[in-house]
Design a protein around this motif. Structure first.
Motif, PDB file in Angstrom:
ATOM      1  N   TRP A 117     -39.917 -63.014  40.104  1.00 45.61           N
ATOM      2  CA  TRP A 117     -39.366 -61.763  39.573  1.00 45.61           C
ATOM      3  C   TRP A 117     -37.871 -61.890  39.301  1.00 45.61           C
ATOM      4  O   TRP A 117     -37.346 -61.269  38.381  1.00 45.61           O
ATOM      5  N   GLN A 150     -47.133 -60.110  46.045  1.00 49.40           N
ATOM      6  CA  GLN A 150     -46.643 -59.097  46.986  1.00 49.40           C
ATOM      7  C   GLN A 150     -47.789 -58.352  47.655  1.00 49.40           C
ATOM      8  O   GLN A 150     -47.746 -58.063  48.849  1.00 49.40           O
ATOM      9  N   PHE A 151     -48.828 -58.030  46.891  1.00 43.00           N
ATOM     10  CA  PHE A 151     -49.952 -57.263  47.432  1.00 43.00           C
ATOM     11  C   PHE A 151     -51.078 -58.146  47.960  1.00 43.00           C
ATOM     12  O   PHE A 151     -52.138 -57.652  48.319  1.00 43.00           O
ATOM     13  N   ALA A 168     -45.423 -62.054  40.602  1.00 41.01           N
ATOM     14  CA  ALA A 168     -44.724 -61.549  41.784  1.00 41.01           C
ATOM     15  C   ALA A 168     -45.438 -60.340  42.377  1.00 41.01           C
ATOM     16  O   ALA A 168     -45.542 -60.205  43.591  1.00 41.01           O
ATOM     17  N   LEU A 169     -45.931 -59.463  41.524  1.00 42.70           N
ATOM     18  CA  LEU A 169     -46.629 -58.269  41.988  1.00 42.70           C
ATOM     19  C   LEU A 169     -47.936 -58.625  42.693  1.00 42.70           C
ATOM     20  O   LEU A 169     -48.236 -58.094  43.770  1.00 42.70           O
ATOM     21  N   LEU A 170     -48.705 -59.536  42.124  1.00 46.88           N
ATOM     22  CA  LEU A 170     -49.958 -59.957  42.751  1.00 46.88           C
ATOM     23  C   LEU A 170     -49.706 -60.667  44.072  1.00 46.88           C
ATOM     24  O   LEU A 170     -50.460 -60.482  45.033  1.00 46.88           O
ATOM     25  N   PHE A 197     -43.437 -61.226  36.286  1.00 41.93           N
ATOM     26  CA  PHE A 197     -43.489 -59.999  37.084  1.00 41.93           C
ATOM     27  C   PHE A 197     -44.882 -59.776  37.661  1.00 41.93           C
ATOM     28  O   PHE A 197     -45.025 -59.407  38.833  1.00 41.93           O
ATOM     29  N   VAL A 198     -45.913 -60.008  36.872  1.00 45.12           N
ATOM     30  CA  VAL A 198     -47.286 -59.824  37.357  1.00 45.12           C
ATOM     31  C   VAL A 198     -47.592 -60.815  38.481  1.00 45.12           C
ATOM     32  O   VAL A 198     -48.235 -60.453  39.475  1.00 45.12           O
TER      33      VAL A 198
END
Length: 59
Positions: free
Chosen positions: A43, A28-29, A24-26, A21-22
């Motif tokens: 994710w 994404q931003f 994917a989050l990194l 998840f981290v």
């Protein structure tokens, strides 16, 4: 839901899902440059792993 026998995922599965998840989050931003398929699948796999771990005993 009376026959629901799901268990909480083990710590290892939880950590693997959190790392995915981290990632994917990194991605994404824009903090980490990864290909779109890698960010998307990280994710999806992490969420699927948590769902399966809640149903399979000992995972």
């Amino acid at each position: 839901m009376r026959n629901f026998s799901g268990k909480a995922p083990t710590f290892v599965v939880w950590v693997i899902s959190l790392v995915l998840f981290v990632v994917a989050l990194l991605a994404q931003f824009g903090v980490v440059r990864l290909g779109a398929p890698i960010a998307t699948w990280s994710w999806i796999i992490g969420f699927g792993l948590l769902l399966i771990a809640c149903r399979v005993k000992g995972l």
